[in-house]
Design a protein around this motif. Structure first.
Motif, short mmCIF file in Angstrom:
data_model
loop_
_atom_site.label_atom_id
_atom_site.label_comp_id
_atom_site.label_asym_id
_atom_site.label_seq_id
_atom_site.Cartn_x
_atom_site.Cartn_y
_atom_site.Cartn_z
N LYS A 1 -1.38 -1.77 -1.51
CA LYS A 1 -0.78 -0.51 -1.01
C LYS A 1 0.73 -0.55 -1.16
O LYS A 1 1.36 0.43 -1.58
N MET B 1 3.03 1.74 -3.43
CA MET B 1 4.16 2.46 -2.83
C MET B 1 5.40 2.28 -3.71
O MET B 1 6.13 3.24 -3.97
N GLU C 1 4.85 4.27 -6.81
CA GLU C 1 5.04 5.69 -6.47
C GLU C 1 6.53 6.02 -6.44
O GLU C 1 6.98 7.02 -7.01
N GLY C 2 7.26 5.11 -5.78
CA GLY C 2 8.72 5.30 -5.67
C GLY C 2 9.37 5.30 -7.04
O GLY C 2 10.19 6.18 -7.35
N TYR D 1 8.64 8.48 -8.87
CA TYR D 1 9.41 9.60 -8.32
C TYR D 1 10.83 9.57 -8.87
O TYR D 1 11.39 10.59 -9.27
N MET E 1 12.44 -0.26 -10.68
CA MET E 1 11.51 -0.38 -9.56
C MET E 1 10.09 -0.51 -10.08
O MET E 1 9.30 -1.31 -9.56
N TYR F 1 13.03 4.37 -2.09
CA TYR F 1 12.20 5.50 -2.52
C TYR F 1 12.22 6.62 -1.49
O TYR F 1 12.51 7.78 -1.81
N LEU F 2 11.95 6.26 -0.23
CA LEU F 2 11.86 7.29 0.80
C LEU F 2 13.22 7.96 1.03
O LEU F 2 13.33 9.16 1.25
N ALA G 1 13.77 10.46 -1.73
CA ALA G 1 12.92 11.65 -1.58
C ALA G 1 13.49 12.57 -0.50
O ALA G 1 13.55 13.80 -0.67
N GLU H 1 -0.42 7.04 5.50
CA GLU H 1 -0.83 5.72 5.08
C GLU H 1 -0.29 5.46 3.68
O GLU H 1 -0.38 6.30 2.79
N LYS H 2 0.33 4.30 3.51
CA LYS H 2 0.88 3.93 2.21
C LYS H 2 -0.24 3.82 1.20
O LYS H 2 -1.32 3.33 1.55
N PRO H 3 -0.12 4.11 -0.07
CA PRO H 3 1.14 4.68 -0.61
C PRO H 3 1.26 6.18 -0.30
O PRO H 3 0.26 6.87 -0.27
N VAL H 4 2.51 6.68 -0.10
CA VAL H 4 2.69 8.11 0.19
C VAL H 4 3.39 8.79 -1.00
O VAL H 4 4.29 8.21 -1.60
N ARG H 5 2.91 9.99 -1.25
CA ARG H 5 3.58 10.79 -2.29
C ARG H 5 4.81 11.43 -1.66
O ARG H 5 4.83 11.76 -0.49
N HIS H 6 5.83 11.63 -2.49
CA HIS H 6 7.11 12.12 -1.93
C HIS H 6 6.95 13.49 -1.29
O HIS H 6 7.50 13.76 -0.24
#
Lengths: 612, 169
Positions: free
Chosen positions: A385, A389, A392-393, A396, A416, B21-22, B25, B112-117
């Motif tokens: 997970k 993540m 995913e980052g 993005y 990344m 990442y977060l 976003a 819950e990870k992974p999360v989309r932006h």
């Protein structure tokens, strides 16, 4: 034949008869004078002519007070009398006198013929008999045909009480009628000896155990007039026998019901005991005991070897016996020499079936492994997970960088992505090495040398992180069977964790100590750091999951791998930690188990790898 | 809080990649972002200046997310700050207990990870009660995206006209 010749014949006959009869014969007149005596008489009592009977026979000067002759001269009836007199040598003699009156033609008793026979010997026999009867060291008694006790010795009175003319069954057994089986009845019937064991009643009312022998007392044609019974007291013996029986039952029950197999040999090596547990273990279904030769095929040879029990004992912990069906059964085997004082009685073996224990151990191991698989999968999911993540980052950042034509953002997005793909690769590698592992090869290794070598490798790397790495080696640490490579991996993992933790100290001065020592039969490796420490929730989970507190650096498999290797060495690993005060990771390896694993390395049954 | 003053969000996570990442976003969506590596740093940050919302990971070294959350609940004013849980441990042994306890008593929303932006941003907006403002907040971004999509498929003539139109402005 003429009366003349008839009279002559009578005279001749009378004279020779007088001489020939085996009695001492004398004829005595009314004045107690002896008028005739045969040779026997003279030889017995001495010269008699012109002497009175009391002078000759009793050496007295006056007639006897209770004289049988006197009455006979009056009533003319024959008599038998027991007398005590003196023989010609002056010795006291007992004799029986048969007194017969001799009539004159007028019908008066003019003379008495005394025929005496010596009874001194008979009397002494009787005395001996009485003495014997009294002295016999057990109760003896005589019963008549009515079963009345007519004579009993002191022992009898002591044992059963005073008979008082009662029936034997009343006295001996306090019964009201004759016993059903009676040795006296048999003896009365066949005039032979009969023996039986009886239970009667002591004078004091307690049970009396005795062996009775009935012997006949014969009296001419009448057959058995009396039976003499001798009772040998066996109360004590039978008491002992009962005690012995009890003791024997006690031990037999123990042996019979023991869950361990018990086999005992006598002094010549023949099997005497094979208890049910041993029968079950050896699959021995025959009702007969196995022969010594057969048993030798099944038992460890040491049990039979003469010199194998130096202190009368033998312990074999990892050995197998071979059953009747030729099956090898792992057992714990101990044996002991059986002795009574200095006498060798044989030897006994105690056999504990280890199949169930081995089975349970295996099941426990399997359960643990399954649980570990579950935890590992959960941990793996979490790690994945986090990787997703990161991906995913990265995506993005690349996406948004492209739409903004922001090259810098695209670059860091790519970085990344690369980082997380690298981490995925690392995870897979670590995971495979964890899952496959390799069989540990335990060879004699010096734990202190191992520790020195590892610290030499890492001391510079630690210094780069401003951490002082040092050794604390126990002087008493001895060589142990270890998989040096596996153990190096473990210690390296712990050191690297410790160095990272110590490096995180904000105030600097990070220190890590690798310590070796012996403690109660265990070999210990300890990695002590003064880093950030862990709170207990972290320490609880630290060995069971892919736990990492190192951000991007670790995959979390290091400690899991460490634990696996330590477990394969039969050891365990634990951690003591206080948040903020550092931690001590301790590898504890029981030497006994190390040795056992090293010994059994060739046995495939012991290996427990490859399930994951 | 007015439209002119942007919302301030505190992101707590021990993974640098996740924080980066977060943060990106949220910043792209017009938020002001602070970050913290663990519960202790987060506490310091909150005490310095209370954010409008905390985005919180649960399992972290030193001071876990759960502990930080409990500390937050003890303080009367800080307990009012909405918390969005972002975790990979919602259902495993490490996070389950903490997670259940917290969702029962607290925020009620978690990711819950992974999360989309986009789902992350919209969860935060929904917690802050500014769902409707999405269009306004994101106008230029959205148009830029649309434009880029059109441009990528446009022929040379159309591109020339579009360029001229932009230059005129």
């Amino acid at each position: 034949m003429t009366p003349q010749s008839q009279s002559e014949l009578d005279q001749l006959l009378g004279r020779s008869m007088f001489e020939v009869v085996p009695f001492n014969v004398a004829v005595i007149d009314r004045d107690f004078s002896i008028v005739a005596g045969n040779t026997n008489f003279e030889e017995y009592f001495g010269p008699w002519r012109n002497r009175s009977c009391y002078e000759v026979c009793k050496h007295t000067s006056r007639p006897c007070e209770r004289c049988a002759l006197r009455a006979m001269f009056i009533d003319g009836r024959p008599r038998v009398s027991e007398e005590t007199g003196v023989d010609r040598h002056g010795r006291t003699r007992h004799y029986v006198a048969h007194l017969v009156p001799l009539m004159d033609p007028t019908g008066h008793v003019a003379h008495v013929m005394a025929m005496t026979t010596d009874s001194t010997e008979t009397r002494s026999w009787k005395r001996e008999y009485d003495r014997l009867f009294e002295r016999v060291p057990c109760p003896a008694f005589v019963i008549d045909r009515e079963y009345r006790v007519i004579q009993a010795n002191d022992k009898f009175r002591e044992f059963f009480g005073i008979p008082d003319g009662r029936f034997c069954y009343e006295v001996c057994k306090r019964g009201k009628s004759r016993c059903r089986s009676c040795t006296a009845a048999l003896t009365f019937a066949d005039a032979r000896d009969h023996v039986a064991t009886e239970v009667g009643v002591h004078q004091d009312g307690s049970p009396a155990h005795y062996v009775v022998t009935s012997s006949p007392v014969l009296r001419g044609h009448e057959g058995v007039s009396h039976v003499i019974q001798i009772a040998a007291d066996i109360s004590e013996i039978s008491q002992l026998e009962r005690e012995l029986r009890k003791t024997q039952d006690y031990y037999e029950t123990l042996i019979h019901n023991s869950p361990s197999g018990i086999i005992a040999l006598d002094s010549s090596g023949d099997p005497k005991v094979v208890n049910p547990a041993a029968r079950a273990l050896l699959e021995w279904t025959d009702s007969q005991l196995p022969t010594a030769a057969r048993l030798k095929e099944m038992m460890p040879v040491q049990f039979f070897a003469s010199g194998a029990m130096p202190e009368g004992k033998l312990q074999l912990s990892e050995i197998s016996v071979s059953s009747a069906q030729q099956q090898e059964i792992p057992v714990r085997f101990s044996a002991v020499e059986l002795r009574s004082g200095r006498q060798h009685l044989g030897r006994a073996a105690f056999i504990e079936d280890l199949r169930e224990i081995k089975q349970l151990e295996q099941e426990k191991l399997d359960t643990e492994r399954l649980a570990a698989v579950g935890q590992t999968v959960a941990g793996l999911a979490h790690t994945i997970k986090n990787l997703l993540m990161g991906l995913e980052g990265g995506m993005y950042m690349v996406d948004s960088g492209m739409s903004r034509s922001d090259a810098a953002r695209i670059t860091s997005g790519w970085q990344m992505l690369q980082r997380n793909i690298e981490k995925t690769t690392g995870l897979v590698k670590d995971f495979l090495s964890f899952a496959k592992g390799r069989l540990p090869e335990l060879r004699p290794t010096d734990p202190n040398k191992l520790a020195r070598d590892i610290v030499a490798l890492y001391v510079d790397a630690a210094r780069l992180q401003r951490v002082e790495l040092s050794l604390n080696l126990g002087a008493d640490v001895k060589v142990a069977p270890l998989d040096a490579q596996g153990m190096e991996t473990c210690i390296t993992n712990l050191l690297s964790n410790g160095i990272d933790a110590a490096a995180m100290r904000a105030e600097g001065g990070g220190e890590v100590i690798l310590r070796t020592r012996e403690q109660a039969g265990d070999l210990l490796f300890e990695v002590i750091d003064n880093g950030c420490g862990m709170d207990c929730e972290v320490s609880r989970k630290v060995f069971t999951t892919f736990f990492t507190t190192k951000g991007n650096k670790g995959t979390g498999l290091g400690l899991l791998t460490t634990r696996k290797i330590v477990q394969e060495h039969g050891g365990r690993i634990d951690v003591e930690s206080t948040p903020g005060q550092g931690a001590t990771f301790r590898i504890r390896l029981p030497r006994e188990r190390l040795q056992a694993i090293a010994n059994s390395a060739s046995e495939p049954a012991i290996s427990s790898h490859g399930a994951m | 809080m007015t439209d002119t003053k942007p919302y301030r969000i505190l992101i707590v996570d021990d993974e640098a990649d996740v924080r980066d990442y977060l943060r990106m976003a949220l910043e792209d969506a017009g938020f002001v972002v602070e970050t913290a590596e663990d519960g202790l740093e987060a506490m310091e940050s909150v005490q310095r200046s209370a954010p409008d919302l905390v985005s919180l990971d649960l399992v972290m070294p030193r001071h876990s997310g759960a502990k930080f959350y409990h500390d937050l609940q003890k303080d009367k004013t800080l307990s009012k700050i909405p918390v969005l849980i972002v975790t990979g441990h919602a259902r495993d042994e490490m996070g389950k207990n903490d997670f259940n306890e917290m969702t029962m008593s607290g925020p009620g929303i978690y990711l819950e990870k992974p999360v989309r932006h986009d789902s992350y941003v919209s969860a935060i907006r929904s917690l802050l009660g500014i769902q409707g403002a999405e269009d306004h907040m994101n106008d230029s971004e959205r148009l830029r995206g649309e434009l880029a999509a059109v441009l990528s498929t446009a022929d040379t003539g159309t591109l020339q006209r579009a360029l001229d139109a932009l230059k005129k402005k």
